[in-house]
Design an enzyme around this catalytic site. Structure first.
Site, PDB file in Angstrom:
ATOM      1  N   SER A  16       0.831  -1.206   0.000  1.00 24.77           N
ATOM      2  CA  SER A  16       0.000   0.000   0.000  1.00 24.77           C
ATOM      3  C   SER A  16       0.865   1.255   0.000  1.00 24.77           C
ATOM      4  O   SER A  16       1.579   1.524   0.968  1.00 24.77           O
ATOM      5  CB  SER A  16      -0.914  -0.055   1.240  1.00 24.77           C
TER       6      SER A  16
HETATM    7  N1  LIG Z   1      -6.899   9.303   1.760  1.00 23.21           N
HETATM    8  C1  LIG Z   1      -6.053   8.217   2.206  1.00 23.21           C
HETATM    9  C2  LIG Z   1      -6.168   7.099   1.212  1.00 23.21           C
HETATM   10  C3  LIG Z   1      -5.531   5.823   1.673  1.00 23.21           C
HETATM   11  C4  LIG Z   1      -5.828   4.676   0.717  1.00 23.21           C
HETATM   12  O1  LIG Z   1      -6.416   4.864  -0.352  1.00 23.21           O
HETATM   13  N2  LIG Z   1      -5.415   3.465   1.112  1.00 23.21           N
HETATM   14  C5  LIG Z   1      -5.697   2.298   0.327  1.00 23.21           C
HETATM   15  C6  LIG Z   1      -4.538   1.348   0.325  1.00 23.21           C
HETATM   16  S1  LIG Z   1      -3.127   2.067  -0.498  1.00 23.21           S
HETATM   17  C7  LIG Z   1      -6.914   1.623   0.959  1.00 23.21           C
HETATM   18  O2  LIG Z   1      -6.776   0.755   1.783  1.00 23.21           O
HETATM   19  N3  LIG Z   1      -8.095   2.086   0.586  1.00 23.21           N
HETATM   20  C8  LIG Z   1      -9.332   1.603   1.068  1.00 23.21           C
HETATM   21  C9  LIG Z   1     -10.452   2.539   0.697  1.00 23.21           C
HETATM   22  O3  LIG Z   1     -10.155   3.631   0.182  1.00 23.21           O
HETATM   23  O4  LIG Z   1     -11.616   2.194   0.935  1.00 23.21           O
HETATM   24  C10 LIG Z   1      -4.606   8.725   2.320  1.00 23.21           C
HETATM   25  O5  LIG Z   1      -4.312   9.826   1.831  1.00 23.21           O
HETATM   26  O6  LIG Z   1      -3.786   8.038   2.929  1.00 23.21           O
END
Ligand SMILES: N[C@@H](CCC(=O)N[C@@H](CS)C(=O)NCC(=O)O)C(=O)O
Length: 225
Positions: A16
């Site tokens: 991730s």
């Molecule tokens: N807005 C968050 C996004 C994080 C994200 O998209 N993580 C992914 C893995 S890389 C996830 O697990 N997403 C699940 C989802 O968006 O429902 C950030 O800036 O960290």
């Protein structure tokens, strides 16, 4: 009298990219804030399955947005992120299960944070900077050597045996279950223990709010700068 440190757990997976951002920022803050940081390497695939979520990378518009988002964040966070040539192959086909078991073994064996931090960073670098494999035993054996973790060849061999053991599989499964029990549907997940309460934050973009909730000061993603 020094007040006791607030425990902060970081649940993450090296597959991730947002986990990498969250990982680097909380590592930068571990000596700036009055916190006791606990790494909780876990399996994002298990969190997706257990929560009924699916990866944002399965929705075309999200992929396009994330591409742009991550390249802006790379500069803002100062984390050397590079797209692998085949992100879908890397995330879905190859996956991170063996790498996360390996990291679990490193952490179990060390019983501390230093090597876990270095090995995590090296794994993130391999996927998200160098576009190198993290699934084969031969690739994983290069990792502790690359971080100059001070392990002898026989210790590395021992780790390579340990990570496929039922004990490490169970340990990774139970850490992933802990994340689900906190309400995880994605990574990174930060769990802050303040006044005997667990405050849960999803994403690498929630540090400002998190700082407010735990009574610390947010100085941006590069606090030492
Ligand atoms: N807005 C968050 C996004 C994080 C994200 O998209 N993580 C992914 C893995 S890389 C996830 O697990 N997403 C699940 C989802 O968006 O429902 C950030 O800036 O960290």
């Amino acid at each position: 009298m020094m007040t006791s440190k607030k425990v902060v757990e970081l649940f993450y997976d090296v597959a991730s990219p947002y986990s990498w951002l969250g990982f680097e920022v909380i590592c930068r803050y571990k000596n700036v804030w009055n916190i006791d940081l606990k790494f909780r390497p876990a399996f994002l695939g298990g969190v997706m399955k257990g929560s009924g979520n699916k990866s944002p990378a399965m929705v075309q518009k999200k992929v396009l947005y994330m591409d742009k988002d991550l390249s802006r964040l790379r500069d803002y966070f100062n984390v050397p992120m590079q797209h692998p040539a085949d992100p879908i192959g890397v995330i879905f086909k190859k996956g991170s299960l063996s790498a996360m078991r390996f990291l679990t073994a490193v952490q179990e064996r060390e019983g501390g944070n230093t090597m876990a931090e270095q090995v995590s960073r090296e794994l993130f670098l391999r996927i998200w900077n160098e576009d190198k494999d993290i699934t084969e035993p031969g690739s994983l054996s290069e990792v502790p050597a690359a971080v100059k973790a001070g392990l002898s060849e026989s210790e590395i061999k021992e780790l390579l045996e340990l990570y496929t053991s039922p004990k490490m599989k169970d340990k990774l499964r139970s850490t992933t279950q802990d994340a689900l029990d906190y309400g995880a549907f994605g990574f990174p997940l930060l769990v802050c223990h303040v006044n005997s309460k667990a405050e849960v934050f999803f994403g690498s973009d929630r540090f400002e709010l998190m700082a407010h909730c735990i009574g610390e000061k947010w100085l941006g993603p590069q606090p030492e700068k």
